[in-house]
Design a protein around this motif. Sequence first.
Motif, PDB file in Angstrom:
ATOM      1  N   TYR A  27       5.126 -59.687  68.275  1.00 22.03           N
ATOM      2  CA  TYR A  27       3.669 -59.680  68.147  1.00 22.03           C
ATOM      3  C   TYR A  27       3.028 -59.195  69.441  1.00 22.03           C
ATOM      4  O   TYR A  27       2.092 -58.393  69.423  1.00 22.03           O
ATOM      5  N   SER A  36      -6.704 -66.720  61.893  1.00 18.67           N
ATOM      6  CA  SER A  36      -8.134 -66.796  61.565  1.00 18.67           C
ATOM      7  C   SER A  36      -8.560 -68.242  61.317  1.00 18.67           C
ATOM      8  O   SER A  36      -9.674 -68.628  61.692  1.00 18.67           O
ATOM      9  N   SER A  67     -13.898 -55.315  65.269  1.00 18.22           N
ATOM     10  CA  SER A  67     -13.042 -54.894  64.161  1.00 18.22           C
ATOM     11  C   SER A  67     -13.546 -53.594  63.573  1.00 18.22           C
ATOM     12  O   SER A  67     -14.750 -53.424  63.375  1.00 18.22           O
ATOM     13  N   THR A 127       0.796 -66.223  60.668  1.00 17.87           N
ATOM     14  CA  THR A 127       0.215 -65.114  59.917  1.00 17.87           C
ATOM     15  C   THR A 127      -1.214 -64.869  60.376  1.00 17.87           C
ATOM     16  O   THR A 127      -1.797 -65.686  61.104  1.00 17.87           O
ATOM     17  N   SER A 128      -1.800 -63.764  59.930  1.00 18.16           N
ATOM     18  CA  SER A 128      -3.199 -63.496  60.271  1.00 18.16           C
ATOM     19  C   SER A 128      -4.086 -64.595  59.693  1.00 18.16           C
ATOM     20  O   SER A 128      -5.104 -64.952  60.285  1.00 18.16           O
ATOM     21  N   THR A 176      -7.442 -56.429  56.077  1.00 13.96           N
ATOM     22  CA  THR A 176      -6.205 -57.201  56.167  1.00 13.96           C
ATOM     23  C   THR A 176      -6.022 -57.829  57.529  1.00 13.96           C
ATOM     24  O   THR A 176      -4.960 -58.306  57.840  1.00 13.96           O
ATOM     25  N   SER A 177      -7.046 -57.822  58.342  1.00 15.97           N
ATOM     26  CA  SER A 177      -6.911 -58.351  59.689  1.00 15.97           C
ATOM     27  C   SER A 177      -7.390 -59.797  59.760  1.00 15.97           C
ATOM     28  O   SER A 177      -7.915 -60.354  58.802  1.00 15.97           O
ATOM     29  N   VAL A 178      -7.230 -60.370  60.929  1.00 15.41           N
ATOM     30  CA  VAL A 178      -7.700 -61.722  61.203  1.00 15.41           C
ATOM     31  C   VAL A 178      -9.207 -61.818  60.981  1.00 15.41           C
ATOM     32  O   VAL A 178      -9.735 -62.841  60.555  1.00 15.41           O
ATOM     33  N   ASP A 198      -8.393 -60.491  71.868  1.00 13.43           N
ATOM     34  CA  ASP A 198      -6.970 -60.166  71.919  1.00 13.43           C
ATOM     35  C   ASP A 198      -6.662 -59.031  72.895  1.00 13.43           C
ATOM     36  O   ASP A 198      -5.554 -58.523  72.927  1.00 13.43           O
ATOM     37  N   LYS A 256       0.555 -55.903  69.963  1.00 12.63           N
ATOM     38  CA  LYS A 256      -0.781 -56.016  70.537  1.00 12.63           C
ATOM     39  C   LYS A 256      -0.911 -55.301  71.878  1.00 12.63           C
ATOM     40  O   LYS A 256      -2.011 -55.183  72.410  1.00 12.63           O
TER      41      LYS A 256
END
Length: 175
Positions: A58, A108, A127, A103-104, A138-140, A8, A62
């Motif tokens: 978004y 994912s 990460s 959503t994440s 709570t992330s992807v 990303d 990012k």
Amino acid sequence: MTYMVPFDGSELSKAALMKARIHAIALDEAPPEIRKHILREKPLDVIAVSIVPESARYAREKGWIREDGEFSTRRVVEELHQQVTDIDPSAEFQFERVDGGATSGTISTRLRQHADDFNADIVFIGSENAGRIVTPITSVSRGVASDMDYDVCIVRHPIPPEVKSRIKSEFFIPE
């Protein structure tokens, strides 16, 4: 052997891409008997995958566009592709557009589908908190790291790390 990197453009995704290439180089330089055992006649590939929600909000979060910038999926993808190429010119780059409200969990899921499509052996995830047991994430990364079909390498520190010199005690200094 296929190494996939969810990319990303963050410092940690850049570090993950670099680590994937370092692992590929190390495997490429391994003795033939080890390479043959590990690769089993498969090519060695590094693939960076970007999932791009079609959302200016978004993209701003990012850092893909400036606060006052206009969103263009094409420009975002071109920039991500350029970043991948700057880090690893031999890496393959793939992207997928998703709805702006993705959503994440959706992101994912798409990344896991790509890992499955590429038959990824290892997914390198950048990460700060993927895989921690004490604190839920709570992330992807949580969704991608939980898949049992591939190994996961979690990259928690940007590259290059600062290398600090160490002074050996006199005990180790040869006479």
